[in-house]
Design a protein around this motif. Structure first.
Motif, PDB file in Angstrom:
ATOM      1  N   PHE A   1      23.639 -85.834  42.035  1.00  0.00           N
ATOM      2  CA  PHE A   1      22.628 -86.357  42.223  1.00  0.00           C
ATOM      3  C   PHE A   1      21.293 -85.553  42.469  1.00  0.00           C
ATOM      4  O   PHE A   1      21.547 -85.003  43.818  1.00  0.00           O
ATOM      5  N   VAL A   2      20.566 -84.797  41.475  1.00  0.00           N
ATOM      6  CA  VAL A   2      19.182 -84.387  41.697  1.00  0.00           C
ATOM      7  C   VAL A   2      18.090 -84.447  42.238  1.00  0.00           C
ATOM      8  O   VAL A   2      17.481 -85.693  40.652  1.00  0.00           O
TER       9      VAL A   2
ATOM     10  N   THR B   1       8.586 -78.540  40.294  1.00  0.00           N
ATOM     11  CA  THR B   1       8.553 -77.266  41.172  1.00  0.00           C
ATOM     12  C   THR B   1       9.793 -76.773  41.716  1.00  0.00           C
ATOM     13  O   THR B   1      11.121 -75.917  41.713  1.00  0.00           O
ATOM     14  N   ASN B   2       9.946 -77.747  42.663  1.00  0.00           N
ATOM     15  CA  ASN B   2      11.640 -77.617  43.442  1.00  0.00           C
ATOM     16  C   ASN B   2      12.689 -78.355  42.548  1.00  0.00           C
ATOM     17  O   ASN B   2      12.223 -80.151  42.990  1.00  0.00           O
ATOM     18  N   ASP B   3      13.642 -77.903  42.888  1.00  0.00           N
ATOM     19  CA  ASP B   3      14.417 -78.858  42.005  1.00  0.00           C
ATOM     20  C   ASP B   3      15.957 -79.493  43.969  1.00  0.00           C
ATOM     21  O   ASP B   3      16.237 -78.343  44.480  1.00  0.00           O
ATOM     22  N   PHE B   4      16.706 -80.473  43.762  1.00  0.00           N
ATOM     23  CA  PHE B   4      17.555 -80.540  45.474  1.00  0.00           C
ATOM     24  C   PHE B   4      19.187 -80.923  44.402  1.00  0.00           C
ATOM     25  O   PHE B   4      18.658 -82.469  43.321  1.00  0.00           O
TER      26      PHE B   4
ATOM     27  N   ILE C   1      29.750 -85.755  44.283  1.00  0.00           N
ATOM     28  CA  ILE C   1      31.256 -86.869  44.858  1.00  0.00           C
ATOM     29  C   ILE C   1      32.014 -85.806  44.174  1.00  0.00           C
ATOM     30  O   ILE C   1      32.192 -85.045  42.981  1.00  0.00           O
ATOM     31  N   GLU C   2      33.038 -85.287  45.138  1.00  0.00           N
ATOM     32  CA  GLU C   2      34.019 -84.605  44.565  1.00  0.00           C
ATOM     33  C   GLU C   2      35.286 -84.918  45.793  1.00  0.00           C
ATOM     34  O   GLU C   2      35.221 -85.272  46.608  1.00  0.00           O
TER      35      GLU C   2
END
Length: 932
Positions: A878-879, A884-887, A892-893
């Protein structure tokens, strides 16, 4: 002339006593002693008669097999006995659900004269119970308890005693058809008959059932109860409505009525005709009847000394019928000058006495001191109908006399006596003992007495003889034959008797017979073996418990599960016994299963289980086993919302199936070999192809209104106008529910989807939400459990649906990319759902990756309706971005959801721990644990 014995008529002027029946012929003239002895013969009792090989008369054994045919003789019942009857009419009719000819009805005649009552019903050798409290509404009769499975009856009986004045309306209105009708004028006046109706069910009947009817026979006139004829009571010979009572079971009463003649509605039926009452002297017959009625101590208390019962066919000679009755009471009937007298059992007091001086020495005499070997007996066996053995013929315990065998050269000389009219075990043994004792009385004289003895010389009368020559001191003799001399002297043939031969002590003489097992050998209900319940836990990939559960186990060893089709279980709260959950597994060979639905931690439950046998054999629930779950705190949303989680998972599976179906349709469009429209109202497609590359876009719009719940009850699936989602109840397969899948054109087992059915008079008081109940007593209406009540969904399950599907696909060689957007809405009675689906997928060879969302809102059944609103995300990452800023806060791993970053104000949690479980904080208890 001799009325009952041919031998007497052949000899001439002789009064004779043959076996248990006496006939007479009186005429002028004389007869020699040898001729008189020959006329009387050696058959002075049943035993000697059996040894002598007298030609067999008609038998009166129990009719245990249903008779049929138009040439059967009429018959009637005396006393309390059993008969299979004769078949009058049979037909199949009606429907059992949708099964044609679901019922078999037979009309069985029991007696051609009215009887008193139907006392017992035996079906396939088993004594059954008729439930007179539950008559069937259509008049078929009363259900038989032993043939009831659950709430469904399979056998009914209705009985008419012969006094009916109208035809049975059930036969004429319901069980008849054009091929076999029962008209309104088929009354069966005077005929006692039964109507038996069986529901065709292979689980109940492997063949057409057979029956035995135990009835109390025709009411009889008892002279001892007629105060106008020397007795005391209200019986009147001219008024049959006054007849009936305990005398109906007494041999002397039965013989009196046969000699008087049986009639129906003033018409002669059987026996003598137009006989005057004077020819049956009241004092003699009252004495004989009272002797039969006299109580004697038996193993179960006092009982009448002699009783008899049997079925007489009217083609049997009257003499044979009377002989069978006499056999039941050691009786003799004499006819002298047209007057009939009867003598029963032990000898009476002597009517006269004489000495050697009274015998006319100028006349011939003869004396037989002992029997010849052919006439000698020292043991006896007897066959009789045994009520305890299903009224089958049974051999009484044989009676042997080793002391007599020694006297007879160590020979065992047996006689076998049929006691067809004696369905009483102890009376049979009394008759055997007295007959064997009496059979040892061999001293027999033929002599002539002067005229003053003429009035006493009656066959059956007892005389006392005192003889210095023979050593007799008032020794008792029975008159067995009489011949009048021309000068009024009388020649008699007499045989010694002794009242002690009839002594009986039930404590020492009665041998309790061994009764066999009767009836069908039904296996006992089968219990589940080694049923066990234990606490369990569902764990995550790291082995950490995440949710409380219960593990059920049973014996699955080789051979243990033969014929077992599944295992069913129920779970309830121990605190208030309320239902929690239930279900089944169709894989009993696994030997175990885990139940988690509705199960929470630190709670005590009761669990029970049983086998499932589709063949219909009875099974038993196990006892309730207590089990207490561990205190496991659930740590993920899916565990907390198990029901919602299951719905979401099902939605995801359906979404993937829809996606696979869409890709297949797009590929067929690209190949130009498929009809992409299906049942849609409007479809638009655009396809481009170049070498091995394709690009396709499709828009599909649908709208429909369907009846979503149709109920069919038949042995094979319906094939007519079917809509997707139609429900079919397979009543021939354990009331299983099937749902029509229009896509695959197949019936799917809805039981696997959590739907159940109940077929019973009243729905269960609680069940799982969504369970179905088919009311088979109300035109197969369908109900669904909404959590608090049963809701009728038979008629109101009309559903309206509409959808729009946009789909695109691009493919080059072994790689492809496709996406879909689908909006679908459904509105129906109790259910409203709106769903928006977005899905994309990329594929290389057999590997693929996908992402998407499902947004759902709606109401589910219940009163009030239950709203829901949820979103399903299919993604590995989920991004979040503000441009300007990406998180990337959530990923899920390895099957786990992980927070890559967090800035949290307040945390409410039960347990916080490190991934390796070495650092654990249990917040609920305030514990901090550190493990090396």
């Amino acid at each position: 002339m001799a009325l009952f014995t041919a031998i007497a008529g052949a000899i001439g002027a002789v009064a004779t006593a043959v076996s248990g029946f006496i006939g007479t012929a009186l005429a002028a003239g004389g007869i020699g002693a040898f001729a008189l002895k020959t006329a009387v013969g050696i058959g002075l009792n049943l035993l000697a008669q059996a040894i002598a090989g007298k030609p067999k008369a008609p038998t009166f054994s129990i009719n245990g097999t249903l008779q049929s045919g138009g040439d059967l003789p009429r018959s009637f019942i005396l006393g309390r006995t059993a008969t299979a009857g004769s078949l009058v009419w049979v037909n199949t009719w009606g429907k059992d659900g949708d099964t044609p000819n679901g019922y078999l009805t037979q009309v069985i005649a029991i007696s051609d004269l009215p009887v008193k009552s139907l006392d017992e019903l035996w079906v396939n050798g088993e004594k059954c119970t008729i439930d007179y409290e539950r008559p069937h509404a259509d008049g078929r009769g009363y259900p038989v308890t032993e043939y009831k499975k659950g709430s469904s009856d399979s056998l009914w009986v209705r009985f008419y005693d012969g006094a009916q004045t109208a035809a049975d309306s059930f036969l004429s209105a319901t069980a008849s058809n054009a091929q076999r009708s029962w008209s309104a004028n088929r009354v069966g006046r005077g005929v006692a008959y039964a109507i038996v109706t069986a529901r065709v069910s292979k689980k109940m009947f492997s063949s057409i059932p057979n029956f035995k009817f135990v009835v109390s026979g025709i009411p009889l006139y008892d002279i001892t109860k007629d105060s106008t004829a020397g007795g005391s009571g209200t019986h009147r010979l001219s008024d049959p409505s006054t007849w009936g009572g305990d005398g109906d079971d007494l041999p002397a009463v039965q013989a009196y009525n046969l000699l008087h003649g049986l009639t129906f509605n003033g018409q002669w039926f059987y026996g003598l005709q137009n006989i005057a009452a004077a020819r049956l002297p009241a004092d003699n017959w009252i004495a004989a009847i009272n002797k039969c009625r006299a109580p004697i101590a038996g193993a179960s208390g006092n009982e009448p000394t002699y009783r008899s019962a049997g079925e007489i066919q009217i083609d049997a000679p009257l003499a044979s019928a009377l002989e069978a009755i006499n056999t039941a009471c050691q009786g003799r009937i004499a006819e002298v000058g047209g007057v009939y007298t009867m003598f029963v059992g032990a000898p009476d007091a002597p009517v006269a006495s004489f000495t050697d001086d009274d015998i006319l020495s100028t006349e011939e005499q003869s004396f037989t001191p002992f029997f010849g070997l052919a006439d000698t007996i020292n043991g006896i066996s007897a066959n009789y109908p045994s009520p305890e053995d299903g009224w089958a013929a049974k051999t009484a315990p044989p009676l042997y006399r080793t002391d007599l065998e020694a006297l007879h050269g160590n020979r065992r000389l047996m006689a076998d006596v049929p006691l067809d009219f004696v369905p009483y075990a102890e009376q049979v043994q009394r008759l055997m003992k007295s007959a064997l004792e009496e059979g040892q009385r061999a001293r027999r004289h033929t002599l002539v007495l002067p005229p003053q003895f003429w009035s006493y010389a009656v066959p059956g009368a007892i005389l006392a003889w005192t003889s210095a020559r023979n050593g007799y001191d008032a020794k008792l003799f029975r008159v067995d034959g009489v011949s009048d001399k021309a000068n009024l002297d009388v020649m008699i043939d007499i045989t010694e008797v002794d009242p002690s031969d009839f002594d009986w002590d039930t404590n020492t003489d009665f041998e309790v017979p061994v009764d066999g097992t009767v009836g069908p050998m039904r296996p006992a209900p089968q219990p589940i073996v080694d049923w066990f319940a234990e606490k369990w836990a569902l764990k995550d990939d790291n082995g950490a418990p995440t949710r409380a559960a219960i593990r059920l186990t049973w014996d699955n060893s080789d051979g243990r599960l033969d014929g077992i089709d599944g295992v069913e279980y129920e779970v309830r709260l121990a605190s208030d016994l309320s239902h929690v959950t239930g279900g089944r597994t169709d894989q009993p060979e696994a030997g175990s299963m885990v139940v988690s639905q509705g199960i929470v931690g630190l709670t005590t439950y009761g669990v029970r289980g049983r086998y499932i046998r589709d063949s219909g054999e009875d099974v038993l629930w196990s006892d309730w086993l207590p089990v207490t779950t561990d205190d496991i705190r659930q740590t993920d949303v899916t565990a907390y919302l198990s029901g919602v989680g299951q719905d979401v998972y099902a939605t995801l599976q359906q979404l993937r199936a829809d996606h696979d179906d869409l890709r297949a349709r797009l590929e067929m469009i690209a190949a130009g070999s498929a009809d992409a429209t299906g049942a849609s109202i409007d479809v638009h497609t655009v396809a481009r192809r170049f070498q091995d590359a394709t690009a396709i876009a499709m828009r599909e719009m649908t709208a429909s209104i369907e009846a979503k719940t149709r109920v069919y009850r038949q042995a094979t699936a319906p094939t007519g106008d079917l809509a997707d989602g139609d429900i079919w109840i397979d009543t021939d397969d354990g009331n299983k529910v099937r749902v029509w899948n229009a896509t695959s054109s197949t019936w799917e087992d809805a039981g696997a989807k959590g739907l159940l059915t109940f077929a019973q008079d009243a729905p269960p008081t609680a069940s799982n939400v969504g369970d179905l109940w088919v009311d088979t007593n109300d035109n197969s209406r369908l109900y669904r459990w909404d959590g608090t009540a049963w809701v009728d969904v038979s008629d109101a399950r009309i559903t309206a649906q509409a959808s729009i599907l946009d789909a695109v696909q691009a493919a080059v060689g072994n790689v492809s990319a496709d996406g879909l957007r689908k909006i679908e809405v459904t509105a129906g009675a109790g259910d409203v759902v709106a769903r928006l689906t977005d899905m994309v997928r990329a594929t290389v060879d057999d590997a693929w990756v996908e992402a998407g969302t499902v947004t759902e809102v709606g109401f589910t059944g219940g009163d009030p309706l239950q709203p829901f609103a949820r979103m399903l995300f299919v993604a590995g990452q989920f991004v979040f971005t503000d441009g300007t800023n990406d998180f990337l806060p959530v990923v899920i791993e390895d099957g786990e959801i992980k927070l890559a970053i967090a800035n949290i104000g307040t945390v409410t949690a039960g347990v916080i721990k490190s991934p390796d479980d070495k650092f654990v904080i249990t917040l609920s208890s305030g514990k901090l644990e550190w493990f090396d």
